[in-house]
Design an enzyme around this catalytic site. Structure first.
Site, PDB file in Angstrom:
ATOM      1  N   GLY A  49       0.806  -1.215   0.000  1.00 42.15           N
ATOM      2  CA  GLY A  49       0.000   0.000   0.000  1.00 42.15           C
ATOM      3  C   GLY A  49       0.831   1.253   0.000  1.00 42.15           C
ATOM      4  N   GLU A  69       5.235  -2.645  -5.254  1.00 48.72           N
ATOM      5  CA  GLU A  69       5.874  -3.185  -4.058  1.00 48.72           C
ATOM      6  C   GLU A  69       6.078  -4.691  -4.086  1.00 48.72           C
ATOM      7  OE1 GLU A  69       3.715  -1.833  -0.624  1.00 48.72           O
ATOM      8  OE2 GLU A  69       4.235   0.263  -0.988  1.00 48.72           O
ATOM      9  N   GLU A 123      11.424  -7.953   1.595  1.00 43.93           N
ATOM     10  CA  GLU A 123      10.929  -9.314   1.363  1.00 43.93           C
ATOM     11  C   GLU A 123       9.489  -9.212   0.910  1.00 43.93           C
ATOM     12  OE1 GLU A 123      11.845 -12.732   4.130  1.00 43.93           O
ATOM     13  OE2 GLU A 123      12.516 -11.068   5.405  1.00 43.93           O
TER      14      GLU A 123
END
Length: 158
Positions: A49, A69, A123
């Site tokens: 987000g 992302e 990650e």
């Protein structure tokens, strides 16, 4: 790169100086796992987000932020809730901005792409929701996950 520091109901927290609409996305795959990132700015686990840019809709921002992302393309399937607790402020040390929380949380399913790291994600993993509770994350993110998998009827407004 600056850091992100989340404060909740903390008398030592700096005062908010901005309010920026943001979006988080609960992406659930067909195995019931959720897409999560470990943020580079605070090392906490979170849902994908970010801020909604001028000229884009909430849905467009959610799709863009998830792709940026995580590398995953998504289809938005619904609204989980709106989180706007003024006790939660987020300090961005790079420019000394202190935002009052305002996050629209959407639900989505993956429709393509592959897991990729970004400047914002150290990650990226598909995680079983029961495992997610043991990860290091801010309580505001933990609340979103609990709401996503609770018996409450969305939308949640807090």
């Amino acid at each position: 790169m600056g850091r992100r520091i989340d404060y909740y109901d903390d008398p030592q927290a700096p005062s908010a100086n901005s309010l920026v609409p943001a979006v988080n996305i609960v992406v659930e795959n067909d195995r019931g796992e959720i897409l999560m990132i470990r943020r580079t700015d605070n090392d906490n686990w979170a849902l994908p987000g970010g801020a909604i840019d001028l000229g884009e809709s909430v849905t467009q921002a959610a799709i863009r932020e998830t792709k940026e992302e995580t590398g995953i393309d998504v289809e938005i399937t619904g609204l989980l809730g709106i989180y706007s607790d003024p006790k939660h402020v987020i300090h961005y040390t790079s420019n000394d901005e202190v935002r009052q929380e305002f996050s629209i949380v959407l639900k989505a399913v993956p429709v393509g792409g592959k897991l990729l790291l970004s400047a914002e994600s150290a990650e990226v993993l598909w995680i079983d929701p029961s495992t997610a509770s043991g990860l290091r994350m801010h309580n505001s993110m933990r609340a979103r996950l609990q709401d996503a998998f609770s018996e409450k009827s969305p939308p949640i407004i807090s």
